[in-house]
Design a protein around this motif. Sequence first.
Motif, mmCIF file in Angstrom:
data_model
loop_
_atom_site.group_PDB
_atom_site.id
_atom_site.type_symbol
_atom_site.label_atom_id
_atom_site.label_comp_id
_atom_site.label_asym_id
_atom_site.label_seq_id
_atom_site.Cartn_x
_atom_site.Cartn_y
_atom_site.Cartn_z
ATOM 1 N N LEU A 45 0.818 -1.206 0.000
ATOM 2 C CA LEU A 45 0.000 0.000 0.000
ATOM 3 C C LEU A 45 0.854 1.259 0.000
ATOM 4 C CD1 LEU A 45 -2.867 1.078 -0.004
ATOM 5 C CD2 LEU A 45 -2.826 1.011 2.484
ATOM 6 N N VAL A 46 1.909 1.261 0.787
ATOM 7 C CA VAL A 46 2.805 2.426 0.827
ATOM 8 C C VAL A 46 3.474 2.611 -0.537
ATOM 9 C CG1 VAL A 46 4.932 3.341 1.842
ATOM 10 C CG2 VAL A 46 3.169 2.373 3.323
ATOM 11 N N ALA A 47 3.897 1.516 -1.161
ATOM 12 C CA ALA A 47 4.524 1.617 -2.489
ATOM 13 C C ALA A 47 3.528 2.192 -3.504
ATOM 14 C CB ALA A 47 5.019 0.245 -2.943
ATOM 15 N N ILE A 48 2.294 1.736 -3.454
ATOM 16 C CA ILE A 48 1.265 2.265 -4.359
ATOM 17 C C ILE A 48 1.088 3.756 -4.137
ATOM 18 C CG2 ILE A 48 -1.217 2.249 -4.861
ATOM 19 C CD1 ILE A 48 -1.129 -0.820 -4.318
ATOM 20 N N MET A 49 0.977 4.140 -2.887
ATOM 21 C CA MET A 49 0.761 5.549 -2.584
ATOM 22 C C MET A 49 1.961 6.394 -2.995
ATOM 23 S SD MET A 49 -1.273 5.162 1.029
ATOM 24 C CE MET A 49 -1.481 6.904 1.297
ATOM 25 N N GLN A 50 3.169 5.884 -2.781
ATOM 26 C CA GLN A 50 4.362 6.633 -3.187
ATOM 27 C C GLN A 50 4.389 6.845 -4.691
ATOM 28 O OE1 GLN A 50 7.316 4.029 -1.485
ATOM 29 N NE2 GLN A 50 7.580 5.324 0.328
ATOM 30 N N LEU A 51 3.993 5.833 -5.424
ATOM 31 C CA LEU A 51 3.996 5.947 -6.881
ATOM 32 C C LEU A 51 2.895 6.874 -7.386
ATOM 33 C CD1 LEU A 51 4.746 2.229 -7.742
ATOM 34 C CD2 LEU A 51 6.264 4.184 -8.128
ATOM 35 N N LEU A 52 1.826 6.995 -6.621
ATOM 36 C CA LEU A 52 0.698 7.818 -7.053
ATOM 37 C C LEU A 52 0.822 9.278 -6.646
ATOM 38 C CD1 LEU A 52 -2.316 5.399 -6.646
ATOM 39 C CD2 LEU A 52 -1.196 6.162 -8.747
ATOM 40 N N VAL A 53 1.987 9.678 -6.176
ATOM 41 C CA VAL A 53 2.224 11.102 -5.940
ATOM 42 C C VAL A 53 2.111 11.821 -7.288
ATOM 43 C CG1 VAL A 53 3.972 12.799 -5.275
ATOM 44 C CG2 VAL A 53 3.561 10.801 -3.842
ATOM 45 N N GLN A 54 2.505 11.128 -8.342
ATOM 46 C CA GLN A 54 2.317 11.632 -9.694
ATOM 47 C C GLN A 54 1.282 10.753 -10.388
ATOM 48 O OE1 GLN A 54 6.222 11.466 -11.399
ATOM 49 N NE2 GLN A 54 6.824 13.424 -10.509
ATOM 50 N N GLU A 55 0.556 11.329 -11.297
ATOM 51 C CA GLU A 55 -0.533 10.650 -11.987
ATOM 52 C C GLU A 55 -0.035 9.428 -12.775
ATOM 53 O OE1 GLU A 55 -4.211 12.764 -13.946
ATOM 54 O OE2 GLU A 55 -2.514 12.752 -15.333
ATOM 55 N N LYS A 90 -12.137 6.024 0.037
ATOM 56 C CA LYS A 90 -11.675 6.628 1.290
ATOM 57 C C LYS A 90 -11.297 8.092 1.109
ATOM 58 C CE LYS A 90 -12.024 3.190 4.095
ATOM 59 N NZ LYS A 90 -12.936 3.239 5.225
ATOM 60 N N GLY A 91 -11.283 8.545 -0.129
ATOM 61 C CA GLY A 91 -11.021 9.957 -0.388
ATOM 62 C C GLY A 91 -9.563 10.338 -0.372
ATOM 63 N N VAL A 92 -8.657 9.363 -0.620
ATOM 64 C CA VAL A 92 -7.231 9.689 -0.605
ATOM 65 C C VAL A 92 -6.629 9.780 -2.000
ATOM 66 C CG1 VAL A 92 -6.839 8.781 1.702
ATOM 67 C CG2 VAL A 92 -6.514 7.289 -0.265
ATOM 68 N N LEU A 93 -7.390 9.391 -3.005
ATOM 69 C CA LEU A 93 -6.906 9.573 -4.364
ATOM 70 C C LEU A 93 -8.064 9.927 -5.277
ATOM 71 C CD1 LEU A 93 -7.418 7.012 -6.549
ATOM 72 C CD2 LEU A 93 -5.766 5.946 -5.088
ATOM 73 N N THR A 94 -7.712 10.528 -6.382
ATOM 74 C CA THR A 94 -8.700 10.888 -7.387
ATOM 75 C C THR A 94 -8.353 10.157 -8.675
ATOM 76 O OG1 THR A 94 -7.402 12.803 -8.045
ATOM 77 C CG2 THR A 94 -9.140 13.171 -6.421
ATOM 78 N N SER A 95 -9.350 9.986 -9.511
ATOM 79 C CA SER A 95 -9.123 9.353 -10.797
ATOM 80 C C SER A 95 -9.801 10.187 -11.873
ATOM 81 C CB SER A 95 -9.670 7.924 -10.804
ATOM 82 O OG SER A 95 -11.069 7.930 -10.641
ATOM 83 N N SER A 96 -9.267 10.062 -13.066
ATOM 84 C CA SER A 96 -9.870 10.785 -14.186
ATOM 85 C C SER A 96 -9.614 10.002 -15.463
ATOM 86 C CB SER A 96 -9.271 12.184 -14.298
ATOM 87 O OG SER A 96 -7.879 12.108 -14.545
ATOM 88 N N TRP A 97 -10.576 10.099 -16.372
ATOM 89 C CA TRP A 97 -10.444 9.456 -17.673
ATOM 90 C C TRP A 97 -9.837 10.455 -18.646
ATOM 91 C CZ3 TRP A 97 -11.172 4.398 -18.626
ATOM 92 C CH2 TRP A 97 -11.876 3.655 -17.668
ATOM 93 N N TYR A 105 -4.798 7.709 -12.029
ATOM 94 C CA TYR A 105 -4.984 7.827 -10.584
ATOM 95 C C TYR A 105 -3.883 8.704 -10.019
ATOM 96 C CZ TYR A 105 -7.762 3.630 -11.418
ATOM 97 O OH TYR A 105 -8.694 2.744 -11.891
ATOM 98 N N GLN A 106 -4.240 9.469 -8.967
ATOM 99 C CA GLN A 106 -3.233 10.296 -8.295
ATOM 100 C C GLN A 106 -3.712 10.596 -6.880
ATOM 101 O OE1 GLN A 106 -2.303 13.986 -10.261
ATOM 102 N NE2 GLN A 106 -0.472 14.303 -9.031
ATOM 103 N N LEU A 107 -2.743 10.630 -5.952
ATOM 104 C CA LEU A 107 -3.077 11.012 -4.577
ATOM 105 C C LEU A 107 -3.558 12.451 -4.553
ATOM 106 C CD1 LEU A 107 -0.201 9.635 -2.305
ATOM 107 C CD2 LEU A 107 -2.484 8.703 -2.617
ATOM 108 N N ASN A 108 -4.547 12.703 -3.715
ATOM 109 C CA ASN A 108 -4.974 14.086 -3.503
ATOM 110 C C ASN A 108 -4.294 14.597 -2.230
ATOM 111 O OD1 ASN A 108 -6.405 12.934 -1.381
ATOM 112 N ND2 ASN A 108 -8.352 12.956 -2.465
ATOM 113 N N LYS A 109 -4.710 15.755 -1.766
ATOM 114 C CA LYS A 109 -4.075 16.368 -0.591
ATOM 115 C C LYS A 109 -4.193 15.465 0.637
ATOM 116 C CE LYS A 109 -3.987 20.748 1.932
ATOM 117 N NZ LYS A 109 -4.590 22.086 2.036
ATOM 118 N N LYS A 110 -5.377 14.900 0.849
ATOM 119 C CA LYS A 110 -5.584 13.997 1.984
ATOM 120 C C LYS A 110 -4.678 12.767 1.867
ATOM 121 C CE LYS A 110 -9.184 11.271 4.270
ATOM 122 N NZ LYS A 110 -10.598 10.853 4.228
#
Length: 135
Positions: A45-55, A90-97, A105-110
Motif C-alpha cells: 500500500l505504501v509503495a502504491i501511494m508513493q507511486l501515485l504522488v504523480q498521476e 476513502k477519499g485519498v486519491l482521485t481518478s480521471s479518464w 490515478y493520483q493522490l490528492n491532498k488527503k
Amino acid sequence: MDKRLKNLRTTMNREVFSELKFTEHHKKSIREKIKQEDHSDKEILVAIMQLLVQEKTGYQLINLLQSRGILNFRENEGSLYVILHRLELKGVLTSSWQENDAKFYQLNKKGRKLLKKVEEQTISKHLSFKEILEG
C-alpha cells in the motif's frame, strides 16, 4: 569514478568474499527465495501511494511495482484495481479518464498527508492495511 568502482569490486572479491563459498544448491535456493518474497499489505500500500504522488494508469502502476520487486499483481491485475477503488472511496486519491480512454490515478491532498504520516511511523509501530485505509 568507474575505474574506482571496478577496483573496489575486485578488492572486495579478493578480500571480503574470498572466504564465502556458494554451491549451486545455495545459489538456487537464494534465487527461489527472492522469487517467493512476499511483501506485507502495508509495504504494498505504501509503495502504491508513493507511486501515485504523480498521476499514473493502473498499467503503469503494475509495471512500476514489479520493478520494485512487488509481483503480487502480475497474475491478478484486478486486485490492484480493487485497492485503487478502496483508496478512492476513502477519499485519498482521485481518478480521471483521459481522451485515450485511459484512467489515471493520483493522490490528492488527503492522500499525501496520509502517506507522509505512514512514512514517518517508527519501525516499532506496525500498522495494518485496515489501519492505513481508515487513516
